[in-house]
Design an enzyme around this catalytic site. Structure first.
Site, PDB file in Angstrom:
ATOM      1  N   HIS A 472       0.712  -1.169   0.065  1.00  0.00           N
ATOM      2  CA  HIS A 472       0.204  -0.040   0.114  1.00  0.00           C
ATOM      3  C   HIS A 472       0.904   1.236  -0.060  1.00  0.00           C
ATOM      4  O   HIS A 472       0.145   2.393  -0.099  1.00  0.00           O
ATOM      5  CB  HIS A 472      -0.906   0.041   1.222  1.00  0.00           C
ATOM      6  CG  HIS A 472      -2.276   0.719   1.059  1.00  0.00           C
ATOM      7  ND1 HIS A 472      -2.471   1.868   0.214  1.00  0.00           N
ATOM      8  CD2 HIS A 472      -3.558   0.175   1.396  1.00  0.00           C
ATOM      9  CE1 HIS A 472      -3.616   2.143   0.038  1.00  0.00           C
ATOM     10  NE2 HIS A 472      -4.468   1.118   0.793  1.00  0.00           N
ATOM     11  N   TYR A 588     -14.810   5.667   9.216  1.00  0.00           N
ATOM     12  CA  TYR A 588     -13.717   6.072   8.062  1.00  0.00           C
ATOM     13  C   TYR A 588     -14.342   5.675   6.430  1.00  0.00           C
ATOM     14  O   TYR A 588     -14.794   4.565   6.721  1.00  0.00           O
ATOM     15  CB  TYR A 588     -12.377   5.690   8.355  1.00  0.00           C
ATOM     16  CG  TYR A 588     -11.470   5.970   7.419  1.00  0.00           C
ATOM     17  CD1 TYR A 588     -10.358   6.853   7.706  1.00  0.00           C
ATOM     18  CD2 TYR A 588     -11.535   5.568   6.043  1.00  0.00           C
ATOM     19  CE1 TYR A 588      -9.405   7.072   6.764  1.00  0.00           C
ATOM     20  CE2 TYR A 588     -10.546   5.796   5.074  1.00  0.00           C
ATOM     21  CZ  TYR A 588      -9.501   6.811   5.576  1.00  0.00           C
ATOM     22  OH  TYR A 588      -8.452   7.121   4.606  1.00  0.00           O
ATOM     23  N   THR A 601      -5.479  10.263  -0.417  1.00  0.00           N
ATOM     24  CA  THR A 601      -6.662  10.034   0.043  1.00  0.00           C
ATOM     25  C   THR A 601      -6.906  11.228   1.287  1.00  0.00           C
ATOM     26  O   THR A 601      -5.797  11.863   1.623  1.00  0.00           O
ATOM     27  CB  THR A 601      -6.797   8.442   0.636  1.00  0.00           C
ATOM     28  OG1 THR A 601      -5.608   8.745   1.585  1.00  0.00           O
ATOM     29  CG2 THR A 601      -6.426   7.719  -0.305  1.00  0.00           C
TER      30      THR A 601
END
Length: 813
Positions: A472, A588, A601
């Site tokens: 990630h 979230y 993000t």
């Protein structure tokens, strides 16, 4: 070994008769073709740099400007208003040229400067246009005159046939929100989670922070925003991802699935042949920048493409304090794992990409290889699955020289990693848990048969199914998702298979076999591998995953209710969580900020005053018209929060950066410390589905179940969802077995019920019997569970969190 001999370009032997020199024609040919390929790539890169550098103009426009200037001079007019004459007077070589030549050179120089000025002006105009975001806040179907003019201007200044990175120089920088706005929105987001006393205390902390320390931290942040391309992204990558010392398996990495109902071929090697060939076709387009720039669907608005650069040839390198992401410019091979052995598989022969059938043959050679793993080799990958510090220490101690370094370099510098799994996975008709097992296998496998540090690992199962596991730190899921779905589409609809299920094409009989990597693992390193495997296995065993495809209705039916599909699902999740836990929680939802240069993000805090009011009304049996009104308010609130996040006015990234500045300055903020310690017990993310790559109408069976991620909080849920066409909703739910309060299957049942209840509430065709009272009555029949309400006391440590990739990070410790 044959591959070892082919790697030697020349050999010589000293004898009594002299020196016997032997040249390898094949080796020299490979070296020559490799060099040609490298130079071709450099030339293409240089050409693309020029084209991208002058965008939105084109290189040919320079000639147009020159001709226009010369034409006006021919008519004896001076378009430069004397500048050409000034240039002519100051030419350093004017004495060696004729007057006519001096005039021509001066005109060329003026034309070039004018052309560059026009490019700069067009780029600045486009940048200003892309900074306009009011269009996102207008009601659907009602476009203002200002927005209509703006759309026309964007089309004019956007140029024609952009390359992948053409818009990078025109994207605006991420703005720094005002302190008062961020504090105000944070207080709004936590109000439904606190009683009056707790909220009053939080309000006091926020007020003190805003009036004292906040302005000082904000000044430093604005200074960084003036200097850096993006004031968030570098700190986000370093402190949220790379400084995390816990395992990245489950905690950070995510996965993507194959088609649910279709397996194009049951032959493992054949599926790998087509898929790997498709991956390298995609990489070729990426290197040539032939991929179209990503845009917001249905608009002309471009998104940042910077994350695409590290898709291939990238690896996360462990460090004792912080990891790093290493990217290499090119790699002509992949690293393959099978039955405890590692192989190097070259994807090019004589300068050309191997055909799918040739790749299938090479993969089959690996599958048929009878050799045993070296000592310590079989579970070596567990080092990438365990804690980061032991892996960093072992890498320095045991893999910094000799054969181990060469083999590790081979893995880390590969285009990507491939795992040939000896299990069968996928949807089994009479086994509802098959999707769950498939997801768990993709997320962590056996904890040693993936290389979790690579940018991504492609997994091929024994029955022809496949999947992907993504690291990630280098980019967010949409980048890998685009590659993955393009690969699925190319595999089935462009390459295809023959009647026997094998890849199409011919095979070059002179292909050298894949090279098995060699290792010399000492007993001390084996002990470390075992320890890392134990840590990873405990983490993997604790993961509870439930995956299901909801096919009773989808995005199409939701739109008929005149509501945003994403807002609808978020309200479903709020309702389902409240029924599951009898409380609300900080929620979230991942949003992107790629409208800005190097954007990644932002957080949408989906649990709001409006959403909690709607859920309470529905559960308390309020009249249907009241619940519909509250739902509409909650939906509009959520859409507004999403738009604010996308346009740079979110809460969490700003607070995160303020916290980092405070740590650099060595000052403590009770407000920031408490904010960053709040757990995200419900972490959600919408998986991007590029449905334009598939013909869902004519081939509805070719649908993917999307992908998912591990649980974020020890006592919470991670939920990934996706809309596949208009009729299917996919959900991936994760939590931990060790928490008695959570259960992925029970939460999945709550989601299914909430979907039905909300559709019944909002359906255009309603009767009075479809009231909220009936919905509430059914909810009372659902047992809540004895463990609900027994919230665990968690350590109040400062943490940085995000949807599918939450990491607990202790800064500057």
């Amino acid at each position: 070994m044959a591959e070892a001999h082919q790697a030697v370009a020349f050999q010589f032997t000293v004898t009594r008769e002299g020196i016997d020199l032997r040249l390898s024609h094949q080796a020299f040919t490979e070296i020559y073709l490799s060099g040609v390929r490298s130079w071709k790539k450099r030339i293409i890169g240089l050409k693309n740099s020029v084209v991208t550098g002058v965008y939105p103009a084109s290189p040919s426009s320079w000639l147009f400007v020159v001709i226009a200037i010369l034409a006006t001079m021919y008519t004896r007019s001076d378009p430069s208003m004397g500048l050409i004459a000034k240039i002519q007077e100051n030419l350093p070589v004017s004495q060696s040229m004729s007057n006519q030549c001096q005039t021509l050179v001066s005109a060329l120089l003026f034309s070039t400067m004018l052309w560059l000025l026009l490019i700069f002006t067009m780029r600045m105009c486009l940048k200003q246009l892309l900074s306009y975001h009011r269009w996102m806040f207008e009601k659907h179907g009602k476009m203002s005159t200002t927005t209509k003019v703006w759309v026309a201007l964007v089309r004019i200044f956007s140029g024609r046939k952009p390359l992948l990175y053409s818009y990078q120089g025109s994207l605006p920088n991420l703005p720094v929100p005002a302190i008062k706005d961020t504090v105000k929105r944070h207080l709004e987001s936590v109000r439904p989670l606190m009683d009056d006393t707790e909220f009053e205390r939080m309000t006091q902390l926020a007020s003190e922070f805003e009036s004292r320390l906040g302005n000082r931290l904000q000044w430093y942040l604005k200074l960084k925003a003036l200097w850096a391309t993006n004031y968030v992204s570098d700190w986000w990558e370093e402190y949220v991802y790379l400084r995390g010392r816990s395992p990245i398996m489950v905690n950070s990495n995510y996965y993507g699935m194959d088609f649910m109902y279709v397996t194009p071929t049951p032959i493992q090697a054949a599926r790998a042949g087509n898929s790997l060939h498709a991956h390298f076709l995609y990489r070729r387009k990426l290197n040539k920048e032939e991929l179209r720039p990503t845009r917001i669907p249905g608009t002309v608005i471009p998104l940042c493409s910077a994350q695409c650069e590290r898709l291939f040839n990238s690896t996360r390198i462990p460090g004792e304090e912080t990891d790093t992401v290493q990217h290499w410019q090119d790699s002509d091979y992949i690293a393959v794992y099978h039955s405890g052995r590692y192989f190097r598989l070259r994807m090019y022969q004589a300068g050309r990409l191997l055909s799918p059938r040739e790749i299938e043959t090479q993969i089959q050679r690996i599958l048929d290889d009878p050799s045993a793993p070296s000592t310590g080799e079989a579970k070596l990958g567990a080092l990438t699955a365990g804690d980061r510090i032991p892996w960093a220490e072992a890498r320095t101690k045991y893999f910094s020289s000799g054969v181990n370094k060469r083999s590790l370099d081979c893995i880390e510098k590969a285009a990507f990693f491939v795992s040939l799994d000896d299990e069968e996975q996928g949807v089994v008709a009479d086994d509802p848990a098959s999707l769950d097992a498939y997801a768990k296998s993709l997320l962590h496998g056996k904890c040693y048969d993936r290389w979790f540090d690579k940018s991504f690992t492609v997994i091929f199962y024994k029955n022809g199914k496949m999947g992907v596991n993504g690291e990630h730190s280098w980019a967010d899921a949409p980048v890998l998702s685009h590659l993955w779905q393009q690969t699925l589409s190319t595999d089935c609809f462009q390459l295809g298979y023959n009647a026997e299920g094998h890849c199409k094409g011919e095979v070059d009989s002179s292909l050298p076999p894949p090279q098995k990597l060699s290792w010399e693992i000492p007993p001390e390193c084996e002990e470390q591998i075992s320890q890392s495997l134990a840590v990873a296995q405990a983490l993997a065993d604790d993961v509870d995953i439930h995956v299901f495809a909801y096919q009773e209705f989808g995005k199409g039916r939701i739109k008929k209710c005149r509501v945003s599909p994403d807002a609808f699902i978020q309200m479903v999740l709020q309702l389902a969580y409240y029924r599951d836990q009898r409380r609300f929680c900080l929620t979230y939802e991942a949003s992107m900020t790629r409208l800005f240069k190097e954007g990644r993000t932002e957080t949408v805090r989906s649990c709001s005053n409006e959403s909690s009011a709607f859920v309470r009304a529905l559960e308390n049996g309020e009249p249907a018209h009241v619940c519909r009104r509250l739902f509409q308010e909650a939906s509009e609130k959520h859409q507004n929060l999403y738009r604010l996040a996308m346009t740079g006015s979110g809460i969490d990234r700003h607070l995160f950066c303020l916290y980092v500045v405070s740590k650099y300055l060595g000052v403590e903020s009770p407000f920031l410390k408490e904010v960053l310690s709040e757990p995200w017990r419900l972490s959600t993310s919408q998986s991007p589905m590029h449905v334009e790559m598939f013909d869902i109408v004519n081939h509805p069976e070719y649908v993917s179940c999307g992908g998912g991620f591990g649980p974020v909080a020890d006592d919470g849920y991670g939920v990934s969802y996706s809309f596949m066409g208009d009729n299917i909703l996919n959900f991936h739910i994760s939590c931990k077995h060790s928490c008695p309060e959570t259960d992925s299957h029970k939460f999945g049942d709550q989601i299914r019920t909430a979907l039905q209840d909300l559709l019944q509430l909002l359906s255009p065709i309603r009767t009075e019997c479809h009231s909220a009272e009936g919905v509430a009555a059914r909810r009372e029949e659902t047992p809540v569970g004895e463990t609900q309400g027994k919230g665990k006391q968690k350590e109040k440590s400062a943490s940085i969190t995000l949807g599918s990739e939450e990491r607990r990070v202790f800064f500057f410790s």
